[in-house]
Every structure is written in C-alpha cells, then in structure tokens.
Design a protein around this motif. Structure first.
Motif, PDB file in Angstrom:
ATOM      1  N   ASN A  76       4.179  -2.865  -0.892  1.00  0.00           N
ATOM      2  CA  ASN A  76       5.267  -2.181  -1.601  1.00  0.00           C
ATOM      3  C   ASN A  76       5.548  -2.791  -2.973  1.00  0.00           C
ATOM      4  O   ASN A  76       6.705  -2.922  -3.392  1.00  0.00           O
ATOM      5  CB  ASN A  76       6.553  -2.194  -0.759  1.00  0.00           C
ATOM      6  CG  ASN A  76       6.334  -1.584   0.613  1.00  0.00           C
ATOM      7  OD1 ASN A  76       5.642  -0.572   0.748  1.00  0.00           O
ATOM      8  ND2 ASN A  76       6.919  -2.198   1.636  1.00  0.00           N
ATOM      9  N   THR A 112      -2.017   4.174  -1.291  1.00  0.00           N
ATOM     10  CA  THR A 112      -0.840   4.913  -0.838  1.00  0.00           C
ATOM     11  C   THR A 112      -1.222   5.756   0.368  1.00  0.00           C
ATOM     12  O   THR A 112      -2.149   6.577   0.275  1.00  0.00           O
ATOM     13  CB  THR A 112      -0.296   5.826  -1.951  1.00  0.00           C
ATOM     14  OG1 THR A 112      -0.012   5.036  -3.114  1.00  0.00           O
ATOM     15  CG2 THR A 112       0.961   6.538  -1.488  1.00  0.00           C
ATOM     16  N   THR A 170      -1.098  -3.150  -2.565  1.00  0.00           N
ATOM     17  CA  THR A 170      -1.610  -3.399  -3.913  1.00  0.00           C
ATOM     18  C   THR A 170      -2.482  -4.651  -3.900  1.00  0.00           C
ATOM     19  O   THR A 170      -2.077  -5.697  -3.380  1.00  0.00           O
ATOM     20  CB  THR A 170      -0.459  -3.589  -4.919  1.00  0.00           C
ATOM     21  OG1 THR A 170       0.367  -2.416  -4.922  1.00  0.00           O
ATOM     22  CG2 THR A 170      -1.002  -3.817  -6.312  1.00  0.00           C
ATOM     23  N   HIS A 223      -4.533   0.202  -5.874  1.00  0.00           N
ATOM     24  CA  HIS A 223      -3.266   0.574  -5.246  1.00  0.00           C
ATOM     25  C   HIS A 223      -3.514   1.635  -4.178  1.00  0.00           C
ATOM     26  O   HIS A 223      -4.050   2.710  -4.464  1.00  0.00           O
ATOM     27  CB  HIS A 223      -2.283   1.102  -6.304  1.00  0.00           C
ATOM     28  CG  HIS A 223      -0.904   1.356  -5.771  1.00  0.00           C
ATOM     29  ND1 HIS A 223      -0.007   0.346  -5.527  1.00  0.00           N
ATOM     30  CD2 HIS A 223      -0.281   2.514  -5.427  1.00  0.00           C
ATOM     31  CE1 HIS A 223       1.114   0.869  -5.060  1.00  0.00           C
ATOM     32  NE2 HIS A 223       0.964   2.177  -4.993  1.00  0.00           N
ATOM     33  N   GLN A 247       4.663  -0.396  -9.177  1.00  0.00           N
ATOM     34  CA  GLN A 247       3.505  -0.066  -9.995  1.00  0.00           C
ATOM     35  C   GLN A 247       3.695  -0.584 -11.425  1.00  0.00           C
ATOM     36  O   GLN A 247       4.809  -0.616 -11.952  1.00  0.00           O
ATOM     37  CB  GLN A 247       3.288   1.442 -10.016  1.00  0.00           C
ATOM     38  CG  GLN A 247       2.875   2.012  -8.672  1.00  0.00           C
ATOM     39  CD  GLN A 247       2.445   3.463  -8.786  1.00  0.00           C
ATOM     40  OE1 GLN A 247       2.389   4.014  -9.877  1.00  0.00           O
ATOM     41  NE2 GLN A 247       2.136   4.070  -7.656  1.00  0.00           N
ATOM     42  N   LEU A 304      -5.891   7.125   2.930  1.00  0.00           N
ATOM     43  CA  LEU A 304      -5.257   6.378   1.863  1.00  0.00           C
ATOM     44  C   LEU A 304      -5.725   6.914   0.523  1.00  0.00           C
ATOM     45  O   LEU A 304      -6.917   7.169   0.324  1.00  0.00           O
ATOM     46  CB  LEU A 304      -5.623   4.884   1.962  1.00  0.00           C
ATOM     47  CG  LEU A 304      -5.244   4.154   3.253  1.00  0.00           C
ATOM     48  CD1 LEU A 304      -5.933   2.802   3.310  1.00  0.00           C
ATOM     49  CD2 LEU A 304      -3.745   3.987   3.360  1.00  0.00           C
ATOM     50  N   GLU A 318       4.255   2.271   3.833  1.00  0.00           N
ATOM     51  CA  GLU A 318       4.099   1.103   2.990  1.00  0.00           C
ATOM     52  C   GLU A 318       2.867   1.285   2.117  1.00  0.00           C
ATOM     53  O   GLU A 318       1.873   1.891   2.536  1.00  0.00           O
ATOM     54  CB  GLU A 318       3.931  -0.165   3.845  1.00  0.00           C
ATOM     55  CG  GLU A 318       5.156  -0.503   4.661  1.00  0.00           C
ATOM     56  CD  GLU A 318       4.940  -1.760   5.489  1.00  0.00           C
ATOM     57  OE1 GLU A 318       5.822  -2.646   5.466  1.00  0.00           O
ATOM     58  OE2 GLU A 318       3.880  -1.850   6.140  1.00  0.00           O
ATOM     59  N   THR A 319       2.944   0.747   0.923  1.00  0.00           N
ATOM     60  CA  THR A 319       1.797   0.769   0.021  1.00  0.00           C
ATOM     61  C   THR A 319       1.182  -0.622  -0.033  1.00  0.00           C
ATOM     62  O   THR A 319       1.837  -1.626   0.263  1.00  0.00           O
ATOM     63  CB  THR A 319       2.212   1.206  -1.394  1.00  0.00           C
ATOM     64  OG1 THR A 319       3.165   0.271  -1.922  1.00  0.00           O
ATOM     65  CG2 THR A 319       2.830   2.603  -1.363  1.00  0.00           C
TER      66      THR A 319
END
Length: 683
Positions: A50, A18, A39, A16, A53, A6, A36-37
C-alpha cells in the motif's frame, strides 16, 4: 486469500501491482475495500504494501500478470519472475480452479544499461537468464488460488491455501519466494505479503469431468515432483545425505462426485488414493560416459554407518508423511540391475523396520514377449495389503467429513522410476478405483469399471500423459511403454516409438543434460550467483576443451573417408592417386588409423565428451566419490592431450585391446561401477 489477477504498472522507479477483482464475483463487494497493493522499488529492491504512488512517474509499460513466481539474484542484481499467461486445467472442490502457467517474464530490478559488468560477466548474465527461461519453458508448473495444490486431500483438513501450510517438498518456487516470505515473517512492522505468495508445483495435473453409470463425476490425477533432490537422469540418482530420493513423486488419484439426488455439481464427495515413486533408496549412481548404459556404482558397505543411516533417514521421512511403506521393486533380477536390486533388499533386511514390507517383481521377466497383462500377478500379491491400506474418502457435506483414511502407501520404483513404475501405478490405481466407485454407490458390487469403455479410455490417456509429463523433466523424453497404458496392450508401433525415445534419451542424457541440471540448480537456489568481480566464470573452459569436443567429428570424418576410398569407382581413384597403389594404400591406412585412434580415445575418455553441469561441478564430483576414489573433473584437461593422441597411438591400442583381469578393480571414471563385497562380477 491469494489475488488471482494483478495489474502490473512498470515505471522507471517501481514495479506496482494492483489486484483486479471481477465485479460478477459475490465476494467482490466485500473484498474491494480490503485490497492491498504491492510496490517493488527498483533502486533498492525493497518491497512495500500500500505504498503511495510516485507523482509524475512515467509509465513504461502495463500488463496483466497471474502471479509472482518470485525473485532471484544474479550478477546484475535482482530479477523478478512473473506469470504472464496460464491455462485452466479444470475445477476441483468448491469451484477451485487448477491452472498451468504457460508464459513467464523475467524483469530486472536494476535500471542500468550495462549494470557495471565486464563483457565476460554480461555474457554470463545472459547464460544465467537463458538457463532460467529454458527451465520454465521446458517444464510444467501448476498453481491454484483457492486449492492447496501441494497437499493431498487427506492433509487439507483444517488448512487454508496458504504458503505456511504448503508441503515444502513440492513447493517448487519456495526459494524464489524467500524475499516475500522473509518480509512477512521477519518484519518488525506487521506486514503480511501472503496474498502475493503463490505456491507452484512441478509435475502433472489432469482434471476431466465425465459420466459413470449416469452419475456425473470428475476424474483427476495430480503428480507432485519433489524439489529436494531434483535433477536429470544421470546427475541425480539414489539418496542424498539428508535422505531425499531422486525423482521422488507423489501421485494422487482423485474421483469427485455429488450425492445421487443432487441437482448441482459441487464435487462435495471425494475419493483419493496416493502412491509414491522414487529412486532406489541407497547411495548409488550412474556416471554418463557416452555408453548407452553406464555402469552402476554404489556404496554397498553396510558396515558404514553413513550408508544404512541415509536409507533409515529416508524411510523415517516417508513413514512420517504416509505411514507404513509397501516397497515394490521392479528392477531386473539379472544383468546390470541385479546388484542394486540386491542392495535394496539387503538394506530393508538390515533396517528390520516392521513398517517396511519389501516385494520384488521382475517386471521385464514376468511381462516379457508383450505379456503385459501379467502385471495382474503383482496386484494379486498386493491385494491383502491394498485392502488394509485403504484410501481417503472425504465428504464436505457431512460430519465427520473424513469418512476413510489411507494408512499406508505403495512406494514403487524401477531404475528411473518412469516407465515400468507408471504401468504398475496405473494398474494399482485402477484396482483401487473399483473399490471407491462401489463404496460411493456408482458401481454395484458385481460391476467393474473395466466394462465402461468410455471412462477406461479417459483413464488410460490420463495415466499415459502422466507418464510423459514426469519423464520429460528427468530423462528428457516422453515415457516408454505408454502404448500399453493407453491401449491396454503392447504394440509394434509402440516398440518403434520407444526406440525413438531411447535414442533421444541417449543423446540428451550424454550431450545436453548438463545445462538442464544447471537450470534446476539455479532456480532452486542450490547454486547462488556470486556478485564479486574476482569470481571466475563457471562457464569458462580452457583451449583444449573444444579440441577434445571435435574428436567425435574427426572420428566420423575419417570413417567416412575410409569407406569412400574403399568403395569408390576406379576412375575416381585414378584421378587422386594415379597409378600409385602405394599412395592409395597409405591414404587408406591413414584414414583407418585416425578413426581407430579417435575411437579408442573416446572409449577411454568417454566422460570428457559428456555435457557436465558447470555451476556445481564439485557437487557432482563428490556425488560420484566411492571408496576414496575421486571422480576427475572434466575441466581439468592438460593442454597436451591432443599431442598425446598423435604420439601414443600404439600405447592406446595395446592398452585397450588387452583384456582386463576379471579380478581387477574397475576404473571408476570410465566404468562408473564399484564391486559389491558380497557379489562377484564377471567380465
């Protein structure tokens, strides 16, 4: 699927994550559209998948992490712990790598400088963080993105590598993952954070590719330490009220290979053998009191429903997980270990469970004078049970995949479940390995693996490393008797090494284990930090506490002064005392009196010099309660103790030079021992 790498982008507002996918991987093209991200909003602590940003956010730092260990709340708010480095141990089935976490970072969610805390609270916050970091640094943690590392092969059928199927006993960061798990399970909106939930075990993993009889094989050993009753040596003994045993470990010995004519190595065939170890399944303990071997205390009243039901609960759990139990007890049949060994045998007899078979093997008596080959006597005694027990044989290339199933387990224990236990488990593992190799066609029916010196060296080293890895979290040092495990014989150099480890164990168990226990209780969620400003600091001690801690120094200093005066050359005596023999004798008497007074005080109040856990002192007080005798908290010191030492020297001398009546009830604070009703104690 758990994301393997990640990219963490840290801004003033968020953390965050990714996922990173290597282009060379086959699944990359199909996965790239499904990524999928994650946060984490630093202001609120909210987590979101998701999330868009934040525009024009200033990036403070970027790093690569290998997993999220979890979240923990302290006084200043939440912290997030991430794995920043790892080491690949090896590969098991279908290319699944096992990794050991080698570096962690604790990241605060709050952005404030002083977090609105007082100076005392800030000091406590640093203590909490230090406890967490020390625990992560001092122990071995393993994980895998594809292999369900909390489960043995036999339980992995029809299961994927998901936290939902993880064995909670060995899921070491289960408490730290509660934030992600709760967001997945309790969310009204369909949100699944499973790709970011990484189960981690504590224990030992070794994976070594080698060759036996010209067949490529992979030998592996996985030991999973239970987090249910985790603790250090003297602060965690016996069973808790839920039937969980201290220092419980599931050890799985694995052997992988491929069919004899296979051109590629995929480890499609696996033979597995499981053994367990755990503290003697009774309510007992040892209270550290600066003595090398603290006296035992135990609840031996089998008429008390709590005593027998706690042991019954433990064995019911074990039978549910592993089937019938072959109980191998290695404690001594004389000395201070005798009462607890007799209690164990009596409990099994009273339970009258047909799924329990009890075997006592006095390890030290049978293997005395370095005759360690006599462990074979125990193997011969267990051979019928081992043959009936079987082992797991799994072939992923055929149907049915599970060819054999292990139907019972050998549960081995000594006092600590470390040194003697590991020697016996390695011997049993070697016996079963011979049977597995013959069935897999690697050895002929008349061959034994002991004749393969190259493999046996690997086997011995792996089991010895396992002993050290399991010993350090519990006792603070490497295991004893590993020279036999490594070389097959007991050596004098090994005895010297054991002496050194024994001394270090004494020091750590008495003077350092309190903070180690605090770190365990904190990271497992047994102690939850309160955020109220009215909460008294758990690390606070009164003024007399430090004076008492200096008494051993006074004792050593006065002894050194006494011998210096006694053996000093005459010219130095003349320089200090002149011609006055009275001054010389008075000084000599004074130094000896101070030494004797301090020594007697230490003998009487040994528990006051022990490093006790500070976060949950009441839990350990309760643990040592027996027959309504309360174990005194070492923090409750009166301010006049030092004056008592000076004014009541004669009383102390009289009290501690008078022999106790052999029928007297021993003081539990000092002796840590409760007499068993059916047994007699002589002093």
């Amino acid at each position: 699927m758990i994301y393997e790498q990640l990219e963490l982008c840290i801004t003033n507002e968020t953390y965050h994550f990714t996922p990173l996918i290597e282009p060379a991987k086959k699944e990359s093209s199909t996965m790239i559209h499904q990524l999928e991200t994650l946060t984490v909003y630093r202001n609120s602590g909210e987590i979101q998948l998701n999330a868009p940003q934040i525009q024009n956010a200033k990036i403070e730092k970027e790093m690569i992490v290998y997993g999220i260990l979890g979240f923990i709340r302290l006084q200043a708010g939440e912290y997030m712990i991430v794995i920043t480095n790892c080491h690949r141990i090896g590969t098991l089935m279908h290319g699944a790598d096992i990794l050991r976490a080698t570096a962690f970072q604790t990241l605060p969610l709050s952005r404030q400088d002083n977090y609105g805390l007082t100076n005392e609270q800030l000091d406590d916050e640093q203590r909490y963080i230090q406890l967490i970091e020390n625990h992560l640094k001092q122990n071995n943690f393993y994980f895998s993105y594809k292999y369900p590392i909390t489960l043995p092969i036999q339980k992995q059928l029809e299961m994927d590598n998901s936290w939902r199927h993880a064995d909670t006993r060995f899921y070491w960061n289960r408490y730290l993952n509660e934030k992600l798990i709760a967001a997945t399970v309790n969310s009204k909106i369909q949100r699944d954070f499973s790709s970011f939930i990484l189960p981690v075990i504590q224990g030992f993993v070794s994976i070594i590719p080698t060759v036996i009889n010209n067949r490529a094989v992979t030998f592996a050993l996985i030991s999973r330490r239970s987090q249910e009753r985790a603790g250090t040596r003297y602060f965690s003994r016996g069973l808790d009220e839920f039937g969980f045993a201290s220092n419980f470990v599931e050890t799985e010995q694995l052997l992988f290979c491929d069919p004899s004519k296979s051109l590629v190595q995929t480890n499609s065939i696996c033979a597995s053998f499981i053994q367990t170890r755990g503290s003697i399944p009774a309510i007992w303990g040892q209270i550290p009191n600066t003595r090398y071997t603290p006296k035992l205390w135990m609840n031996a009243d089998l008429n008390d429903d709590k005593v027998l039901n706690t042991s019954r609960l433990h064995f019911d759990q074990q039978i549910k997980h592993y089937g019938p139990q072959i109980l191998v007890n290695l404690v001594n049949s004389k000395g201070y270990e005798l009462p607890i060994g007799q209690l164990f045998a009596t409990i099994v007899q009273k339970l009258a469970n047909p799924n329990l078979k009890y075997i006592h093997f006095d390890f030290h008596r049978e293997c005395c004078k370095m005759r360690w080959n006599r462990v074979q006597l125990l193997v011969d005694q267990l051979e019928p049970d081992l043959r009936e027990q079987g082992y797991c044989l799994y072939n992923s290339m055929s149907e049915p995949k599970l060819k054999r199933r292990q139907i019972s387990v050998v549960r081995t224990n000594c006092m600590d479940c470390l040194d003697r236990t590991n020697v016996v488990q390695s011997t049993l593992g070697r016996w079963v390995l011979n049977r597995q190799l013959r069935e897999m066609g690697i050895l002929q029916s008349t061959e034994v693996i002991e004749n393969d010196e190259q493999f046996m060296q690997i086997f011995k080293i792996v089991w010895a490393d396992n002993a050290d890895a399991l010993s350090v979290p519990y006792s603070g040092t490497g295991a004893l008797k590993t020279d036999f495990t490594r070389t097959g014989k007991r050596t004098r150099l090994g005895l010297l090494h054991d002496f050194n480890n024994s001394v270090m164990r004494y020091i750590k168990n008495n003077y350092l284990d309190g903070s180690r226990q605090d770190g365990i209780d904190l990271i497992l969620g047994k102690y939850k930090v309160m955020t109220s400003s009215h909460i008294t600091s758990p690390f606070k001690s009164n003024g007399s506490f430090w004076i008492i801690k200096l008494i051993p120094f006074y004792c050593l200093a006065s002894l050194a002064l006494f011998f210096a005066l006694l053996f000093s050359p005459n010219q130095y005596l003349f320089y200090f005392f002149g011609d006055s023999s009275l001054a010389y004798i008075s000084m000599l008497s004074f130094s000896f009196t101070v030494f004797l007074t301090c020594w007697l005080f230490i003998q009487q109040n040994g528990t006051k010099f022990v490093d006790w856990p500070k976060l949950l002192p009441e839990a350990y007080n309760k643990m040592f309660n027996s027959n309504e005798l309360l174990f005194s908290n070492h923090y409750n010191q009166s301010s006049n103790i030092v004056g008592t030492i000076q004014s009541k020297t004669n009383d102390l001398v009289h009290k501690w030079t008078t022999r106790r009546n052999s029928t007297a009830i021993l003081n539990q604070v000092e002796q840590g021992y409760e007499l068993m009703p059916p047994l007699k104690k002589t002093t």
